[in-house]
Write a protein that holds these residues in place. Structure first.
Motif: not given
Length: 244
Positions: A172-174, A178-180, A229-231, A237-238
């Motif tokens: 993500t940009a921030d 996230e897991i889709h 997708a559901c998120v 942290p990524t």
């Protein structure tokens, strides 16, 4: 003595052009032009639509739009969930086209179905909160059965894969994780009780993270958070690479 012959109507399965059996329930759900056009409208929207959005686009009264949408849900053509983005309160239902997906392993589906039946029979208390607590217990149990020593995100991906969610890690940009979830292996249960089954999934995520040593409180699930997708959003942290 006269023989008496009783005649009765017997409905035989009908097949479509490609040989599949026609689902008469779904066929009847599309028996009006309004519902057929609503289904196409929701399909084109990708991320789904609320009752208010359907009413605005079609000019239908909200109660009429709701009735059409719920008829399509009952027929298995749409699914619905509350897309909150992790915010408090009870947001509006959002409807999305149901996609044919591989179900979860039978024991998992049976367990989830039994839980929903139990919660519905109790008839009191916050069903979502109770389903979340049950999901956390389940998540801890599933995480304990995975290979030890992995990072929390990897453990969560293993659990979600085992359940049949086809998870994919996203940056993500921030800089958060996230897991889709590209499939819903409990789709038939979502239509029975969307609030409870989505809360159960949130609990599984949080219980898994807790067992893996990560803070579970920041994990939220946004149904239909992406067009396909559901998120799951995590306060972690990524990680740039997903293990093979």
């Amino acid at each position: 003595m006269n023989d008496v012959v009783t005649l009765s109507n017997v409905e035989t399965p009908r097949t479509g052009p490609t040989g599949e059996t026609i689902d008469s329930h779904r066929h009847r759900a599309l028996g009006t032009a309004s519902r057929a056009s609503i289904l196409e409208m929701v399909r084109a929207a990708g991320a789904g639509m609320t009752i208010a959005e359907v009413g605005e686009r079609t000019g239908l009264h909200l109660s009429t739009a709701r009735a059409h949408l719920d008829r399509l849900v009952d027929a298995g053509l749409l699914v619905k969930a509350r897309a909150s983005g992790g915010q408090p309160g009870r947001p509006a239902w959002r409807y999305r086209v149901a996609i044919a997906e591989a179900p979860a392993p039978a024991p998992y589906r049976a367990l989830a179905a039994a839980l929903l039946d139990h919660l519905s029979r109790r008839g009191h208390g916050d069903v979502r909160a109770e389903a979340t607590r049950a999901g956390q217990d389940w998540g801890r149990h599933l995480a304990a059965a995975t290979s030890p020593g992995k990072e929390p995100v990897d453990t969560l991906l293993d659990v979600l894969r085992g359940l049949g969610f086809s998870p994919r890690l996203h940056e993500t940009a921030d800089g958060t994780t996230e897991i889709h979830l590209h499939t819903c292996p409990f789709l038939e249960l979502v239509n029975r009780n969307p609030d409870a089954i989505c809360a159960l999934h949130v609990g599984v995520v949080r219980g898994t993270l807790e067992h893996a040593g990560a803070p579970p409180a920041g994990a939220v699930l946004e149904p239909f958070g992406a067009p396909d997708a559901c998120v799951v959003r995590l306060a972690l942290p990524t990680r740039t690479e997903e293990p093979a």
